[in-house]
Design a protein around this motif. Sequence first.
Motif, PDB file in Angstrom:
ATOM      1  N   SER A 276       3.599   7.067   3.902  1.00 13.48           N
ATOM      2  CA  SER A 276       3.396   7.061   5.357  1.00 13.48           C
ATOM      3  C   SER A 276       1.925   6.922   5.711  1.00 13.48           C
ATOM      4  O   SER A 276       1.556   6.127   6.587  1.00 13.48           O
ATOM      5  N   LEU A 277       1.074   7.712   5.047  1.00 17.81           N
ATOM      6  CA  LEU A 277      -0.359   7.688   5.360  1.00 17.81           C
ATOM      7  C   LEU A 277      -0.945   6.288   5.145  1.00 17.81           C
ATOM      8  O   LEU A 277      -1.695   5.783   5.979  1.00 17.81           O
ATOM      9  N   GLY A 278      -0.573   5.674   4.045  1.00 18.83           N
ATOM     10  CA  GLY A 278      -1.103   4.349   3.741  1.00 18.83           C
ATOM     11  C   GLY A 278      -0.628   3.304   4.729  1.00 18.83           C
ATOM     12  O   GLY A 278      -1.419   2.516   5.265  1.00 18.83           O
ATOM     13  N   LEU A 279       0.676   3.308   5.009  1.00 19.12           N
ATOM     14  CA  LEU A 279       1.253   2.284   5.884  1.00 19.12           C
ATOM     15  C   LEU A 279       0.772   2.438   7.332  1.00 19.12           C
ATOM     16  O   LEU A 279       0.466   1.448   8.004  1.00 19.12           O
ATOM     17  N   LYS A 280       0.676   3.696   7.779  1.00 21.25           N
ATOM     18  CA  LYS A 280       0.268   3.934   9.173  1.00 21.25           C
ATOM     19  C   LYS A 280      -1.057   3.252   9.496  1.00 21.25           C
ATOM     20  O   LYS A 280      -1.266   2.755  10.592  1.00 21.25           O
ATOM     21  N   ASN A 281      -1.942   3.267   8.508  1.00 17.40           N
ATOM     22  CA  ASN A 281      -3.280   2.743   8.775  1.00 17.40           C
ATOM     23  C   ASN A 281      -3.404   1.240   8.582  1.00 17.40           C
ATOM     24  O   ASN A 281      -4.492   0.678   8.716  1.00 17.40           O
TER      25      ASN A 281
ATOM     26  N   VAL B  74       0.837  -1.201   0.000  1.00 26.26           N
ATOM     27  CA  VAL B  74       0.000   0.000   0.000  1.00 26.26           C
ATOM     28  C   VAL B  74       0.880   1.263   0.000  1.00 26.26           C
ATOM     29  O   VAL B  74       0.622   2.221  -0.734  1.00 26.26           O
ATOM     30  N   ALA B  75       1.933   1.250   0.816  1.00 24.49           N
ATOM     31  CA  ALA B  75       2.863   2.379   0.843  1.00 24.49           C
ATOM     32  C   ALA B  75       3.522   2.547  -0.527  1.00 24.49           C
ATOM     33  O   ALA B  75       3.649   3.666  -1.050  1.00 24.49           O
ATOM     34  N   MET B  76       3.920   1.437  -1.122  1.00 23.94           N
ATOM     35  CA  MET B  76       4.601   1.461  -2.425  1.00 23.94           C
ATOM     36  C   MET B  76       3.687   2.022  -3.512  1.00 23.94           C
ATOM     37  O   MET B  76       4.069   2.915  -4.280  1.00 23.94           O
ATOM     38  N   ALA B  77       2.458   1.488  -3.593  1.00 21.12           N
ATOM     39  CA  ALA B  77       1.533   1.909  -4.641  1.00 21.12           C
ATOM     40  C   ALA B  77       1.140   3.379  -4.459  1.00 21.12           C
ATOM     41  O   ALA B  77       1.035   4.132  -5.432  1.00 21.12           O
ATOM     42  N   GLY B  78       0.938   3.791  -3.192  1.00 14.52           N
ATOM     43  CA  GLY B  78       0.557   5.181  -2.916  1.00 14.52           C
ATOM     44  C   GLY B  78       1.629   6.148  -3.369  1.00 14.52           C
ATOM     45  O   GLY B  78       1.350   7.181  -4.003  1.00 14.52           O
ATOM     46  N   ALA B  79       2.894   5.829  -3.066  1.00 15.29           N
ATOM     47  CA  ALA B  79       4.000   6.703  -3.456  1.00 15.29           C
ATOM     48  C   ALA B  79       4.176   6.699  -4.979  1.00 15.29           C
ATOM     49  O   ALA B  79       4.386   7.749  -5.596  1.00 15.29           O
ATOM     50  N   GLY B  80       4.083   5.514  -5.588  1.00  8.59           N
ATOM     51  CA  GLY B  80       4.243   5.408  -7.050  1.00  8.59           C
ATOM     52  C   GLY B  80       3.178   6.213  -7.787  1.00  8.59           C
ATOM     53  O   GLY B  80       3.479   6.954  -8.726  1.00  8.59           O
ATOM     54  N   LEU B  81       1.943   6.095  -7.324  1.00  9.82           N
ATOM     55  CA  LEU B  81       0.844   6.829  -7.961  1.00  9.82           C
ATOM     56  C   LEU B  81       1.031   8.338  -7.784  1.00  9.82           C
ATOM     57  O   LEU B  81       0.848   9.109  -8.732  1.00  9.82           O
ATOM     58  N   THR B  82       1.429   8.741  -6.588  1.00  9.82           N
ATOM     59  CA  THR B  82       1.630  10.170  -6.315  1.00  9.82           C
ATOM     60  C   THR B  82       2.726  10.730  -7.217  1.00  9.82           C
ATOM     61  O   THR B  82       2.604  11.832  -7.755  1.00  9.82           O
ATOM     62  N   TYR B  83       3.768   9.950  -7.414  1.00 10.30           N
ATOM     63  CA  TYR B  83       4.843  10.381  -8.319  1.00 10.30           C
ATOM     64  C   TYR B  83       4.321  10.548  -9.752  1.00 10.30           C
ATOM     65  O   TYR B  83       4.566  11.565 -10.405  1.00 10.30           O
ATOM     66  N   MET B  84       3.579   9.559 -10.218  1.00 17.53           N
ATOM     67  CA  MET B  84       3.080   9.602 -11.606  1.00 17.53           C
ATOM     68  C   MET B  84       2.116  10.771 -11.807  1.00 17.53           C
ATOM     69  O   MET B  84       1.972  11.290 -12.909  1.00 17.53           O
TER      70      MET B  84
ATOM     71  N   VAL C 165      -2.193  17.295   2.756  1.00 20.01           N
ATOM     72  CA  VAL C 165      -2.207  16.708   4.101  1.00 20.01           C
ATOM     73  C   VAL C 165      -0.815  16.148   4.407  1.00 20.01           C
ATOM     74  O   VAL C 165      -0.171  15.581   3.530  1.00 20.01           O
ATOM     75  N   LYS C 166      -0.349  16.350   5.632  1.00 19.74           N
ATOM     76  CA  LYS C 166       0.971  15.838   6.016  1.00 19.74           C
ATOM     77  C   LYS C 166       0.817  14.622   6.932  1.00 19.74           C
ATOM     78  O   LYS C 166      -0.249  14.414   7.506  1.00 19.74           O
ATOM     79  N   SER C 167       1.904  13.862   7.072  1.00 17.75           N
ATOM     80  CA  SER C 167       1.914  12.765   8.041  1.00 17.75           C
ATOM     81  C   SER C 167       2.660  13.259   9.280  1.00 17.75           C
ATOM     82  O   SER C 167       3.809  13.697   9.173  1.00 17.75           O
TER      83      SER C 167
ATOM     84  N   ALA D  42       8.170   1.759  13.454  1.00 22.97           N
ATOM     85  CA  ALA D  42       7.004   1.321  14.239  1.00 22.97           C
ATOM     86  C   ALA D  42       6.514  -0.027  13.727  1.00 22.97           C
ATOM     87  O   ALA D  42       6.197  -0.937  14.494  1.00 22.97           O
ATOM     88  N   MET D  43       6.506  -0.178  12.394  1.00 20.20           N
ATOM     89  CA  MET D  43       6.085  -1.451  11.801  1.00 20.20           C
ATOM     90  C   MET D  43       7.008  -2.580  12.270  1.00 20.20           C
ATOM     91  O   MET D  43       6.554  -3.680  12.613  1.00 20.20           O
ATOM     92  N   LYS D  44       8.288  -2.295  12.292  1.00 19.59           N
ATOM     93  CA  LYS D  44       9.269  -3.294  12.720  1.00 19.59           C
ATOM     94  C   LYS D  44       9.018  -3.711  14.174  1.00 19.59           C
ATOM     95  O   LYS D  44       8.980  -4.898  14.498  1.00 19.59           O
ATOM     96  N   GLU D  45       8.811  -2.717  15.034  1.00 17.90           N
ATOM     97  CA  GLU D  45       8.577  -3.003  16.453  1.00 17.90           C
ATOM     98  C   GLU D  45       7.300  -3.835  16.636  1.00 17.90           C
ATOM     99  O   GLU D  45       7.287  -4.824  17.380  1.00 17.90           O
ATOM    100  N   ILE D  46       6.249  -3.423  15.935  1.00 21.53           N
ATOM    101  CA  ILE D  46       4.971  -4.150  16.050  1.00 21.53           C
ATOM    102  C   ILE D  46       5.144  -5.591  15.562  1.00 21.53           C
ATOM    103  O   ILE D  46       4.621  -6.528  16.159  1.00 21.53           O
ATOM    104  N   GLY D  47       5.913  -5.762  14.506  1.00 20.93           N
ATOM    105  CA  GLY D  47       6.177  -7.106  13.984  1.00 20.93           C
ATOM    106  C   GLY D  47       6.858  -7.990  15.026  1.00 20.93           C
ATOM    107  O   GLY D  47       6.533  -9.163  15.173  1.00 20.93           O
ATOM    108  N   HIS D  48       7.797  -7.402  15.765  1.00 22.26           N
ATOM    109  CA  HIS D  48       8.494  -8.163  16.804  1.00 22.26           C
ATOM    110  C   HIS D  48       7.565  -8.515  17.963  1.00 22.26           C
ATOM    111  O   HIS D  48       7.658  -9.586  18.542  1.00 22.26           O
ATOM    112  N   LEU D  49       6.668  -7.557  18.293  1.00 24.57           N
ATOM    113  CA  LEU D  49       5.756  -7.787  19.417  1.00 24.57           C
ATOM    114  C   LEU D  49       4.615  -8.741  19.065  1.00 24.57           C
ATOM    115  O   LEU D  49       3.984  -9.321  19.939  1.00 24.57           O
ATOM    116  N   MET D  50       4.357  -8.898  17.788  1.00 23.61           N
ATOM    117  CA  MET D  50       3.220  -9.715  17.337  1.00 23.61           C
ATOM    118  C   MET D  50       3.453 -11.197  17.681  1.00 23.61           C
ATOM    119  O   MET D  50       4.554 -11.712  17.495  1.00 23.61           O
TER     120      MET D  50
END
Lengths: 296, 222
Positions: free
Chosen positions: A203-208, A180-190, A247-249, A259-267
């Motif tokens: 950031s916005l996509g991944l955070k959620n 989701v983060a990848m596609a969001g950034a790629g689309l925004t660039y295009m 809109v900013k993150s 944060a994703m990394k930490e959550i992955g470890h705690l999961m």
Amino acid sequence: MKNGFKDFTAKEFLKNNENKDLYELFLDYETSLTKQSKEKIHETLKIRLRVMENAIKRKLKEESITMGKMGGDISNKLSKKFLDNKLNWALGELSRKAALYALATNEENACMGCIVACPTAGGAGVVPGVFFSSKEQFKFSNKDLEKGLFIASGIGAMIANQTGLSGAEGGCQAEVGSAVAMAGAGLTYMRGGTNEECFTAASLGLKNLLGLVCDPIGGLVEVPCMKRNSFGTQFSLLASDMALAGVKSTIPFDEVVLAMKEIGHLMHTNLKETAKGGLANTPTGKKIAKDLNIEI
Amino acid sequence: MNTSVLSISGPIMTGPSSSHTAGALKIGRLALQINDKPIKKVRIYLHGSFASVYKGHATDKAILGGLLGMSTDSKEIKNAYSIAKESNLSYKFIKTDLGEKYHPNTVRIEILDEKKPLIITASSIGGGAIILKGINNFYLNFKEPLGSTYSIIIIHKDSAGVINDLTKMLTTTNNNIASIHSERKEKGGDALTIIETDERVSDKIFTEMKLSKNIYSIFIMK
């Protein structure tokens, strides 16, 4: 770091390179790392886009059954309705197509068809779903898509540089979340977004999607994976629109990744591609696995 | 760690899982490459998530496909069992626990060969990327080299002059050595050397290296 950047992070990319295009920055990084020419890189991207497009077309044309019999004909049936603009839908045409194409890609994957892992097979539908639906709306050229896929891949590489992309290591947030983060950034660039807007969309996509677990029924990449890619495309589209609207993150991209990394470890391990928890552990989930003779 | 951008949108592959299918296949193919001849008999030990969900991801078929030399986008992966039978490859899948220090997607492949038994341990870390964790009793942490560097991995007898012989052969084609690592288990016992080079070693030099004195096994990782 040998390639002219101190760190391979969004912070480093944004700090000293205000006048440089994000595509050029990723290209500098990649060419100095792998010594491949720009032409060779684009040749690879072109082939991957073709494989992605063919997977969508193939699945929408022919029905088949996935290995775990939980799908294979859903996108085909859905296309007959979703592509009809006369019906009264809540979502616009672009959103419906993105959801449809993502589903088709993941159904093709679950039928042991040929796809492009992006960044993984379980999350393979989001980028093609977003790219090939928006190609039609925004009239992107093949060259635009190649650059967009390169930006998307760059965002994925920045995540992979910090933490693993497998569901077994980080849960679904690492797979569909990264996609989701990848596609969001790629689309925004295009769409002509600035470097900062691209990272914001990521950031916005991944955070959620942080905290999303990997709990596939019977361990198969089918339920909830296939439809989850459809839902993922909607996050990318919204993230891109919001970023381009200014809109900013609050949390910068690099920190969202940490944060994703930490959550992955705690999961808990039961929620990381072991099919021992969550949806896989429901009465229905367990019955489906049992009927397929899958022992967990 | 330097991650390549292009490594993220790839590989082009047969589904359903990049780690449990494509990565698993690459580990099987790596074992074949290290073994350097068709494999007749293997025991395949599955650890962690590989042990839990291998059937649903066709991990078993993918590893067999790799051992038979298939590529990640092969349409034949789904037929790996019957192709293994036709190719006289006998195999056994065993669930195991290698301990916490190994990534949840790890497989140990034991190639049973009277003359030259071989044990390969490797992990599939996501998106189709793999890390070679061990050959026989050597512990490794070896990621696929990027772009223009090539790694030659050599298992040989710990004996004077072996490394000198190998580097001399590389010099004849002007192939520059980027890095070199060597270790041994005991004096005169098995040793492992990894040479990273800027150019791909020519077939001729590779054959010469293979036939060189005291070399047990040699392969190129790209």
